[in-house]
Design a protein around this motif. Structure first.
Motif, PDB file in Angstrom:
ATOM      1  N   ARG A  40       0.842  -1.201   0.000  1.00 31.61           N
ATOM      2  CA  ARG A  40       0.000   0.000   0.000  1.00 31.61           C
ATOM      3  C   ARG A  40       0.873   1.244   0.000  1.00 31.61           C
ATOM      4  O   ARG A  40       1.843   1.346   0.743  1.00 31.61           O
ATOM      5  CB  ARG A  40      -0.925  -0.014   1.227  1.00 31.61           C
ATOM      6  CG  ARG A  40      -1.964   1.101   1.243  1.00 31.61           C
ATOM      7  CD  ARG A  40      -3.124   0.722   2.166  1.00 31.61           C
ATOM      8  NE  ARG A  40      -2.673   0.410   3.501  1.00 31.61           N
ATOM      9  CZ  ARG A  40      -2.672   1.264   4.528  1.00 31.61           C
ATOM     10  NH1 ARG A  40      -3.095   2.499   4.355  1.00 31.61           N
ATOM     11  NH2 ARG A  40      -2.262   0.880   5.726  1.00 31.61           N
ATOM     12  N   CYS A  41       0.515   2.209  -0.843  1.00 34.25           N
ATOM     13  CA  CYS A  41       1.299   3.427  -0.976  1.00 34.25           C
ATOM     14  C   CYS A  41       0.379   4.556  -1.406  1.00 34.25           C
ATOM     15  O   CYS A  41      -0.665   4.316  -2.029  1.00 34.25           O
ATOM     16  CB  CYS A  41       2.418   3.220  -2.013  1.00 34.25           C
ATOM     17  SG  CYS A  41       3.595   4.597  -2.126  1.00 34.25           S
ATOM     18  N   ASP A  51       5.284  -2.544  -7.555  1.00 35.81           N
ATOM     19  CA  ASP A  51       3.938  -2.365  -8.083  1.00 35.81           C
ATOM     20  C   ASP A  51       2.997  -1.861  -6.992  1.00 35.81           C
ATOM     21  O   ASP A  51       1.829  -2.246  -6.911  1.00 35.81           O
ATOM     22  CB  ASP A  51       3.404  -3.680  -8.701  1.00 35.81           C
ATOM     23  CG  ASP A  51       2.225  -3.449  -9.643  1.00 35.81           C
ATOM     24  OD1 ASP A  51       2.127  -2.350 -10.199  1.00 35.81           O
ATOM     25  OD2 ASP A  51       1.405  -4.370  -9.796  1.00 35.81           O
ATOM     26  N   ALA A  52       3.517  -0.974  -6.149  1.00 29.84           N
ATOM     27  CA  ALA A  52       2.732  -0.411  -5.053  1.00 29.84           C
ATOM     28  C   ALA A  52       1.812   0.691  -5.571  1.00 29.84           C
ATOM     29  O   ALA A  52       2.088   1.337  -6.581  1.00 29.84           O
ATOM     30  CB  ALA A  52       3.662   0.153  -3.986  1.00 29.84           C
ATOM     31  N   ASN A 113       8.965   8.016   0.393  1.00 29.00           N
ATOM     32  CA  ASN A 113       8.660   8.794  -0.809  1.00 29.00           C
ATOM     33  C   ASN A 113       8.468  10.272  -0.496  1.00 29.00           C
ATOM     34  O   ASN A 113       8.162  11.065  -1.391  1.00 29.00           O
ATOM     35  CB  ASN A 113       7.437   8.219  -1.535  1.00 29.00           C
ATOM     36  CG  ASN A 113       6.143   8.357  -0.740  1.00 29.00           C
ATOM     37  OD1 ASN A 113       5.941   9.291   0.022  1.00 29.00           O
ATOM     38  ND2 ASN A 113       5.230   7.418  -0.939  1.00 29.00           N
ATOM     39  N   LEU A 114       8.601  10.648   0.768  1.00 25.33           N
ATOM     40  CA  LEU A 114       8.530  12.029   1.270  1.00 25.33           C
ATOM     41  C   LEU A 114       7.109  12.609   1.234  1.00 25.33           C
ATOM     42  O   LEU A 114       6.710  13.319   2.153  1.00 25.33           O
ATOM     43  CB  LEU A 114       9.473  12.960   0.492  1.00 25.33           C
ATOM     44  CG  LEU A 114      10.966  12.654   0.627  1.00 25.33           C
ATOM     45  CD1 LEU A 114      11.786  13.569  -0.293  1.00 25.33           C
ATOM     46  CD2 LEU A 114      11.438  12.819   2.066  1.00 25.33           C
ATOM     47  N   THR A 115       6.338  12.322   0.199  1.00 21.99           N
ATOM     48  CA  THR A 115       5.005  12.908   0.092  1.00 21.99           C
ATOM     49  C   THR A 115       4.045  12.367   1.141  1.00 21.99           C
ATOM     50  O   THR A 115       3.002  12.977   1.407  1.00 21.99           O
ATOM     51  CB  THR A 115       4.396  12.665  -1.303  1.00 21.99           C
ATOM     52  OG1 THR A 115       4.184  11.264  -1.492  1.00 21.99           O
ATOM     53  CG2 THR A 115       5.319  13.179  -2.400  1.00 21.99           C
ATOM     54  N   ILE A 116       4.378  11.240   1.741  1.00 17.86           N
ATOM     55  CA  ILE A 116       3.529  10.653   2.775  1.00 17.86           C
ATOM     56  C   ILE A 116       3.369  11.608   3.959  1.00 17.86           C
ATOM     57  O   ILE A 116       2.362  11.562   4.678  1.00 17.86           O
ATOM     58  CB  ILE A 116       4.096   9.289   3.243  1.00 17.86           C
ATOM     59  CG1 ILE A 116       3.120   8.557   4.158  1.00 17.86           C
ATOM     60  CG2 ILE A 116       5.444   9.467   3.929  1.00 17.86           C
ATOM     61  CD1 ILE A 116       1.819   8.187   3.508  1.00 17.86           C
ATOM     62  N   TYR A 117       4.342  12.515   4.158  1.00 16.46           N
ATOM     63  CA  TYR A 117       4.288  13.445   5.283  1.00 16.46           C
ATOM     64  C   TYR A 117       3.071  14.370   5.208  1.00 16.46           C
ATOM     65  O   TYR A 117       2.677  14.954   6.229  1.00 16.46           O
ATOM     66  CB  TYR A 117       5.535  14.325   5.323  1.00 16.46           C
ATOM     67  CG  TYR A 117       6.853  13.610   5.463  1.00 16.46           C
ATOM     68  CD1 TYR A 117       6.938  12.261   5.813  1.00 16.46           C
ATOM     69  CD2 TYR A 117       8.046  14.294   5.254  1.00 16.46           C
ATOM     70  CE1 TYR A 117       8.155  11.621   5.933  1.00 16.46           C
ATOM     71  CE2 TYR A 117       9.277  13.660   5.379  1.00 16.46           C
ATOM     72  CZ  TYR A 117       9.326  12.324   5.711  1.00 16.46           C
ATOM     73  OH  TYR A 117      10.539  11.697   5.832  1.00 16.46           O
ATOM     74  N   PHE A 118       2.499  14.527   4.029  1.00 13.81           N
ATOM     75  CA  PHE A 118       1.395  15.469   3.846  1.00 13.81           C
ATOM     76  C   PHE A 118       0.030  14.778   3.804  1.00 13.81           C
ATOM     77  O   PHE A 118      -0.986  15.434   3.591  1.00 13.81           O
ATOM     78  CB  PHE A 118       1.625  16.283   2.564  1.00 13.81           C
ATOM     79  CG  PHE A 118       2.936  17.015   2.576  1.00 13.81           C
ATOM     80  CD1 PHE A 118       3.069  18.210   3.260  1.00 13.81           C
ATOM     81  CD2 PHE A 118       4.048  16.488   1.944  1.00 13.81           C
ATOM     82  CE1 PHE A 118       4.284  18.878   3.293  1.00 13.81           C
ATOM     83  CE2 PHE A 118       5.263  17.143   1.969  1.00 13.81           C
ATOM     84  CZ  PHE A 118       5.391  18.344   2.656  1.00 13.81           C
TER      85      PHE A 118
END
Length: 336
Positions: A40-41, A51-52, A113-118
């Motif tokens: 999951r991503c 293939d996330a 992936n860094l974007t998870i922080y938002f």
């Protein structure tokens, strides 16, 4: 970007990777435990070998999580616990495993992936990682916006820059106990003009200069990683009828000096079901590690054996040329 080595290659018959080696690829004493917490991503990057995506639901179960914590606590030979995914920060087991590993003095890496922080529910992740001195290895496949967004999605570059600035404010990239590394991937080819990553040290200086001048961002190391022809990268190559030719290009650039430093030799890769592999790439291609008795292994087997060093020989495939081409490639960057 730095000019890359390019090559047009026509070879269709690939020498099996195992035949390229002088000796079978032997396993060494295990010091790294890499755990894929699930698929999951919040992103669906074009080069993702896992293939996330946001549509995937697979993740670590509470039972396997407890077994992994038991292994972390039981074996002092493990020096590094390397967490990946999917987006590992959003998957079950992330925090308990981080805390168990840090309590036993092990280095913890999170591949972010860094974007998870938002994303809602994960905005405390940067502070959490800083508090536990987690090493952040962040994907930034180029220092230019257009290239990043083409590979990872519109708006990803802008959020990544903001995330890096956030980490810098917490001490990452400045404090030696708060390591921040970036990961470069070459663009996926659309023609037979294939390329390997530029020299890691030179490209690192280009990244540092650009990010400092434009965004006042600092980081520790740049890791260059070759796109292996598996997962979405393989689908992309097949779409352009380049898969075999790309393998041939990687074989042409085989470097025997990389073999001693291959990451698969001293790590175990564990999937969200508790199965054991030699590396994350074998995990994605469903090539399980085998014991000296030629049996598949799980974390349950490792605990019962009271031994992590139960694998004699690493399982290989032709995509292993990706890790041994040029300067080599690993989760820790170039090998030579």
């Amino acid at each position: 970007m730095v000019q890359q080595l390019e090559c047009s290659f026509q070879k269709s018959k690939i020498t099996p990777f195992a035949e390229k080696l002088e000796n079978p690829l032997s396993k060494q004493k295990i010091s790294t435990l890499q755990i894929n917490l699930g698929k999951r991503c919040n992103l669906a990057c074009s080069h993702c070998h896992v293939d996330a995506s946001p549509k995937r639901t697979e993740e670590l179960s509470p039972e396997i999580c407890q077994q992994l914590i038991a292994i972390i606590q039981k074996f002092p030979q493990i020096k590094v616990v390397d967490l990946t995914g999917g987006a590992p920060e959003m998957l079950h087991g992330f925090r308990p495993i981080v805390e168990a590993a840090r309590e036993t003095g092990k280095e913890v890496i999170v591949r972010s992936n860094l974007t998870i922080y938002f994303e809602t529910g994960f905005r405390d992740i940067p502070e959490y990682c800083a508090r536990h001195q987690v090493r952040v290895v962040a994907s930034l496949p180029c220092y230019l916006e257009d290239n990043v967004d083409k590979m990872r999605g519109n708006g990803v570059y802008e959020k990544s820059i903001q995330a890096l600035q956030w980490l810098n404010k917490l001490g990452y990239g400045h404090d030696p106990s708060l390591m921040l590394d970036l990961v470069y991937n070459p663009p996926l080819p659309t023609s037979e003009k294939f390329s390997l990553a530029p020299p890691q040290e030179d490209l690192e200086q280009d990244y540092k200069k650009f990010l400092k001048e434009h965004f006042d961002i600092s980081f520790d190391n740049l890791l260059t990683i070759t796109n292996l022809p598996i997962g979405r990268s393989k689908f992309h190559l097949e779409k352009y009828q380049l898969h075999q030719k790309y393998l041939g290009f990687l074989e042409q650039n085989f470097n025997p000096d990389t073999v001693d430093n291959l990451m698969c030799r001293n790590e175990l890769s564990i999937d969200y079901l508790g199965n054991v592999y030699d590396c994350d790439f074998n995990q994605m291609e469903n090539i399980p590690a085998k014991s000296t008795l030629n049996q598949k292994l799980t974390v349950t087997d490792l605990l019962k054996a009271d031994n992590l060093d139960v694998i004699q020989e690493v399982k290989t495939a032709n995509y292993c040329y990706g890790c041994t081409a040029g300067a080599g490639s690993s989760c820790g960057g170039a090998l030579t």
